[in-house]
Scaffold this motif. Structure first.
Motif, PDB file in Angstrom:
ATOM      1  N   SER A 168       0.829  -1.205   0.000  1.00 36.37           N
ATOM      2  CA  SER A 168       0.000   0.000   0.000  1.00 36.37           C
ATOM      3  C   SER A 168       0.864   1.256   0.000  1.00 36.37           C
ATOM      4  O   SER A 168       0.563   2.234  -0.698  1.00 36.37           O
ATOM      5  CB  SER A 168      -0.938   0.001   1.208  1.00 36.37           C
ATOM      6  OG  SER A 168      -0.209  -0.044   2.426  1.00 36.37           O
ATOM      7  N   ALA A 169       1.960   1.254   0.774  1.00 36.58           N
ATOM      8  CA  ALA A 169       2.861   2.406   0.775  1.00 36.58           C
ATOM      9  C   ALA A 169       3.518   2.583  -0.587  1.00 36.58           C
ATOM     10  O   ALA A 169       3.673   3.719  -1.082  1.00 36.58           O
ATOM     11  CB  ALA A 169       3.918   2.224   1.858  1.00 36.58           C
ATOM     12  N   TYR A 170       3.907   1.486  -1.215  1.00 38.89           N
ATOM     13  CA  TYR A 170       4.501   1.558  -2.554  1.00 38.89           C
ATOM     14  C   TYR A 170       3.518   2.172  -3.542  1.00 38.89           C
ATOM     15  O   TYR A 170       3.882   3.023  -4.365  1.00 38.89           O
ATOM     16  CB  TYR A 170       4.921   0.166  -3.007  1.00 38.89           C
ATOM     17  CG  TYR A 170       5.515   0.123  -4.391  1.00 38.89           C
ATOM     18  CD1 TYR A 170       6.869   0.383  -4.596  1.00 38.89           C
ATOM     19  CD2 TYR A 170       4.723  -0.185  -5.497  1.00 38.89           C
ATOM     20  CE1 TYR A 170       7.418   0.349  -5.868  1.00 38.89           C
ATOM     21  CE2 TYR A 170       5.259  -0.222  -6.771  1.00 38.89           C
ATOM     22  CZ  TYR A 170       6.599   0.051  -6.961  1.00 38.89           C
ATOM     23  OH  TYR A 170       7.136   0.015  -8.217  1.00 38.89           O
ATOM     24  N   GLY A 171       2.268   1.733  -3.468  1.00 38.45           N
ATOM     25  CA  GLY A 171       1.262   2.281  -4.370  1.00 38.45           C
ATOM     26  C   GLY A 171       1.037   3.771  -4.163  1.00 38.45           C
ATOM     27  O   GLY A 171       0.882   4.534  -5.124  1.00 38.45           O
ATOM     28  N   LEU A 172       1.037   4.210  -2.912  1.00 45.19           N
ATOM     29  CA  LEU A 172       0.810   5.626  -2.622  1.00 45.19           C
ATOM     30  C   LEU A 172       1.974   6.507  -3.072  1.00 45.19           C
ATOM     31  O   LEU A 172       1.776   7.700  -3.334  1.00 45.19           O
ATOM     32  CB  LEU A 172       0.583   5.813  -1.118  1.00 45.19           C
ATOM     33  CG  LEU A 172      -0.748   5.303  -0.565  1.00 45.19           C
ATOM     34  CD1 LEU A 172      -0.761   5.375   0.954  1.00 45.19           C
ATOM     35  CD2 LEU A 172      -1.907   6.115  -1.142  1.00 45.19           C
ATOM     36  N   VAL A 173       3.167   5.950  -3.162  1.00 47.50           N
ATOM     37  CA  VAL A 173       4.337   6.757  -3.513  1.00 47.50           C
ATOM     38  C   VAL A 173       4.686   6.652  -4.996  1.00 47.50           C
ATOM     39  O   VAL A 173       4.947   7.669  -5.657  1.00 47.50           O
ATOM     40  CB  VAL A 173       5.550   6.339  -2.653  1.00 47.50           C
ATOM     41  CG1 VAL A 173       6.813   7.066  -3.109  1.00 47.50           C
ATOM     42  CG2 VAL A 173       5.281   6.620  -1.186  1.00 47.50           C
ATOM     43  N   PHE A 174       4.661   5.462  -5.562  1.00 47.21           N
ATOM     44  CA  PHE A 174       5.240   5.255  -6.894  1.00 47.21           C
ATOM     45  C   PHE A 174       4.199   5.030  -7.987  1.00 47.21           C
ATOM     46  O   PHE A 174       4.569   5.029  -9.169  1.00 47.21           O
ATOM     47  CB  PHE A 174       6.201   4.061  -6.857  1.00 47.21           C
ATOM     48  CG  PHE A 174       7.379   4.271  -5.954  1.00 47.21           C
ATOM     49  CD1 PHE A 174       8.380   5.172  -6.280  1.00 47.21           C
ATOM     50  CD2 PHE A 174       7.474   3.576  -4.756  1.00 47.21           C
ATOM     51  CE1 PHE A 174       9.469   5.363  -5.447  1.00 47.21           C
ATOM     52  CE2 PHE A 174       8.557   3.765  -3.913  1.00 47.21           C
ATOM     53  CZ  PHE A 174       9.555   4.659  -4.251  1.00 47.21           C
ATOM     54  N   LEU A 175       2.955   4.800  -7.638  1.00 42.45           N
ATOM     55  CA  LEU A 175       1.938   4.585  -8.660  1.00 42.45           C
ATOM     56  C   LEU A 175       1.041   5.808  -8.775  1.00 42.45           C
ATOM     57  O   LEU A 175       0.833   6.543  -7.803  1.00 42.45           O
ATOM     58  CB  LEU A 175       1.099   3.347  -8.319  1.00 42.45           C
ATOM     59  CG  LEU A 175       1.856   2.024  -8.178  1.00 42.45           C
ATOM     60  CD1 LEU A 175       0.889   0.889  -7.890  1.00 42.45           C
ATOM     61  CD2 LEU A 175       2.687   1.724  -9.425  1.00 42.45           C
TER      62      LEU A 175
ATOM     63  N   PHE B 189      -2.731   7.122  -9.568  1.00 42.23           N
ATOM     64  CA  PHE B 189      -4.139   6.759  -9.705  1.00 42.23           C
ATOM     65  C   PHE B 189      -4.972   7.871  -9.075  1.00 42.23           C
ATOM     66  O   PHE B 189      -4.515   8.577  -8.174  1.00 42.23           O
ATOM     67  CB  PHE B 189      -4.436   5.403  -9.034  1.00 42.23           C
ATOM     68  CG  PHE B 189      -4.079   5.342  -7.573  1.00 42.23           C
ATOM     69  CD1 PHE B 189      -5.010   5.691  -6.602  1.00 42.23           C
ATOM     70  CD2 PHE B 189      -2.819   4.929  -7.164  1.00 42.23           C
ATOM     71  CE1 PHE B 189      -4.702   5.628  -5.262  1.00 42.23           C
ATOM     72  CE2 PHE B 189      -2.494   4.869  -5.826  1.00 42.23           C
ATOM     73  CZ  PHE B 189      -3.434   5.220  -4.865  1.00 42.23           C
ATOM     74  N   PRO B 190      -6.190   8.052  -9.538  1.00 42.10           N
ATOM     75  CA  PRO B 190      -7.029   9.135  -9.007  1.00 42.10           C
ATOM     76  C   PRO B 190      -7.415   8.879  -7.549  1.00 42.10           C
ATOM     77  O   PRO B 190      -7.675   7.748  -7.154  1.00 42.10           O
ATOM     78  CB  PRO B 190      -8.262   9.101  -9.926  1.00 42.10           C
ATOM     79  CG  PRO B 190      -8.280   7.737 -10.519  1.00 42.10           C
ATOM     80  CD  PRO B 190      -6.849   7.315 -10.636  1.00 42.10           C
ATOM     81  N   GLY B 191      -7.449   9.967  -6.778  1.00 42.97           N
ATOM     82  CA  GLY B 191      -7.850   9.863  -5.381  1.00 42.97           C
ATOM     83  C   GLY B 191      -6.760   9.388  -4.447  1.00 42.97           C
ATOM     84  O   GLY B 191      -7.048   8.984  -3.316  1.00 42.97           O
ATOM     85  N   LYS B 192      -5.500   9.429  -4.902  1.00 42.33           N
ATOM     86  CA  LYS B 192      -4.408   8.919  -4.074  1.00 42.33           C
ATOM     87  C   LYS B 192      -4.281   9.697  -2.771  1.00 42.33           C
ATOM     88  O   LYS B 192      -4.086   9.112  -1.695  1.00 42.33           O
ATOM     89  CB  LYS B 192      -3.095   8.962  -4.862  1.00 42.33           C
ATOM     90  CG  LYS B 192      -1.911   8.401  -4.108  1.00 42.33           C
ATOM     91  CD  LYS B 192      -0.734   8.117  -5.022  1.00 42.33           C
ATOM     92  CE  LYS B 192      -0.138   9.400  -5.562  1.00 42.33           C
ATOM     93  NZ  LYS B 192       1.137   9.124  -6.296  1.00 42.33           N
ATOM     94  N   ASN B 193      -4.403  11.012  -2.839  1.00 39.47           N
ATOM     95  CA  ASN B 193      -4.299  11.820  -1.624  1.00 39.47           C
ATOM     96  C   ASN B 193      -5.452  11.560  -0.663  1.00 39.47           C
ATOM     97  O   ASN B 193      -5.274  11.582   0.560  1.00 39.47           O
ATOM     98  CB  ASN B 193      -4.250  13.306  -1.989  1.00 39.47           C
ATOM     99  CG  ASN B 193      -2.965  13.682  -2.701  1.00 39.47           C
ATOM    100  OD1 ASN B 193      -1.927  13.039  -2.508  1.00 39.47           O
ATOM    101  ND2 ASN B 193      -3.023  14.701  -3.550  1.00 39.47           N
ATOM    102  N   ILE B 194      -6.638  11.302  -1.222  1.00 41.17           N
ATOM    103  CA  ILE B 194      -7.788  11.008  -0.363  1.00 41.17           C
ATOM    104  C   ILE B 194      -7.574   9.686   0.366  1.00 41.17           C
ATOM    105  O   ILE B 194      -7.881   9.555   1.557  1.00 41.17           O
ATOM    106  CB  ILE B 194      -9.082  10.968  -1.207  1.00 41.17           C
ATOM    107  CG1 ILE B 194      -9.363  12.348  -1.803  1.00 41.17           C
ATOM    108  CG2 ILE B 194     -10.265  10.498  -0.353  1.00 41.17           C
ATOM    109  CD1 ILE B 194     -10.559  12.389  -2.722  1.00 41.17           C
ATOM    110  N   VAL B 195      -7.023   8.708  -0.333  1.00 47.39           N
ATOM    111  CA  VAL B 195      -6.727   7.419   0.301  1.00 47.39           C
ATOM    112  C   VAL B 195      -5.755   7.599   1.457  1.00 47.39           C
ATOM    113  O   VAL B 195      -5.930   7.027   2.545  1.00 47.39           O
ATOM    114  CB  VAL B 195      -6.156   6.425  -0.742  1.00 47.39           C
ATOM    115  CG1 VAL B 195      -5.662   5.153  -0.058  1.00 47.39           C
ATOM    116  CG2 VAL B 195      -7.211   6.088  -1.780  1.00 47.39           C
TER     117      VAL B 195
END
Length: 287
Positions: free
Chosen positions: A101-108, A110-116
């Motif tokens: 999940s941390a990898y996805g938030l930093v390196f991927l 996708f829309p709504g990443k900041n909200i997640v």
């Protein structure tokens, strides 16, 4: 003259900082050490000596029989097995989910990443006790009470791990990441060949914190376990406390059980403490 005065003032401040630092360490040592000393000495005392007046601070006779009673009065080894199962599975799931999940938030992208990420931060602010009633009702409806899945699934939330690993991933050199992408590294290769090899101490810290928390988890397993089949060690210590006369607890075996419960996770912490401290401090500011 002014230079000498400034140097003297600096030395005075350094001296007082040292004094206050040592005083703080002594206070922490007393706060942590006195309960541990109490537990250790009582684990070798006879029942009458524990309740003696005046208070005895050192065993007259060191009774190893308390440890025998702690492991035979109740199915201690079954509790140990249950703790290993629950702690191992929950920690493994939390570790994998936290890293991915941390990898996805930093390196991927996708829309709504900041909200997640904001939702994850909000989850950190909510005490686990608040969600116990709703979790209990859901697990009861699923028929999972007194089962391993009933204990394990609700404990697999990973907000802290995601926050910790995200901050660390943000501190990694962007030049290395961009170079790997220019070489054609996909997300899986970037994770396994670049990101994770640079994240060893932080992953150790994440793993140790998770192991300690799950090993010591008491409230949820206590609510879910009806008997020794799935009860963990903290729950077993409660049962050990109430085996004979609940109004006059035989604290010797109980304290022996506490020592035996502490030992496995204490050994893990002592072996990995250097990497854990390094991991908790790396990347803590950036992000």
């Amino acid at each position: 003259m002014n230079r000498l005065n400034a140097l003297s003032a600096f030395r005075d401040r350094e001296l007082w900082a040292t004094v206050f630092g040592y005083a703080a360490m002594v206070c922490v040592l007393i706060i942590v050490g006195v309960p541990l000393y109490y537990i250790l000495t009582r684990s070798f005392m006879a029942h009458t000596e524990v309740y003696s007046q005046p208070v005895s601070y050192w065993p007259e006779r060191w009774l190893a029989s308390n440890y025998h009673d702690a492991t035979t009065t109740l199915p201690f080894w079954q509790f140990l097995r249950n703790s290993i199962i629950v702690t191992g599975i929950v920690s493994a799931v939390k570790f994998v989910l936290g890293v991915l999940s941390a990898y996805g938030l930093v390196f991927l992208r996708f829309p709504g990443k900041n909200i997640v990420f904001l939702v994850i931060i909000a989850a950190l602010m909510v005490p686990n006790q608040i969600t116990i009633i709703s979790n209990y009702a859901l697990i009861a409806q699923l028929g999972w009470r007194n089962t391993f899945q009933g204990i394990i699934v609700p404990l697999c939330g990973v907000a802290f791990g995601t926050f910790l690993m995200r901050n660390h991933f943000l501190s990694l050199p962007s030049e290395v990441i961009e170079a790997a992408r220019m070489d054609g590294a996909g997300w899986w290769r970037l994770l396994t060949r670049v990101v994770l090899p640079m994240s060893g101490p932080t992953m150790v810290a994440f793993a140790v914190v998770t192991l300690v928390n799950e090993w010591n988890e008491y409230l949820w397993p206590f609510l879910m376990a009806d008997d020794a089949r799935v009860a963990t060690l903290p729950v077993g210590l409660t049962l050990l406390q109430n085996t004979e006369n609940p109004s006059v607890t035989n604290w010797g075996p109980v304290m022996a059980g506490v020592i035996l419960t502490m030992l496995p996770i204490l050994i893990v912490f002592l072996v990995l403490q250097r990497q854990m401290i390094k991991g908790l401090t790396s990347g803590a500011v950036k992000g």
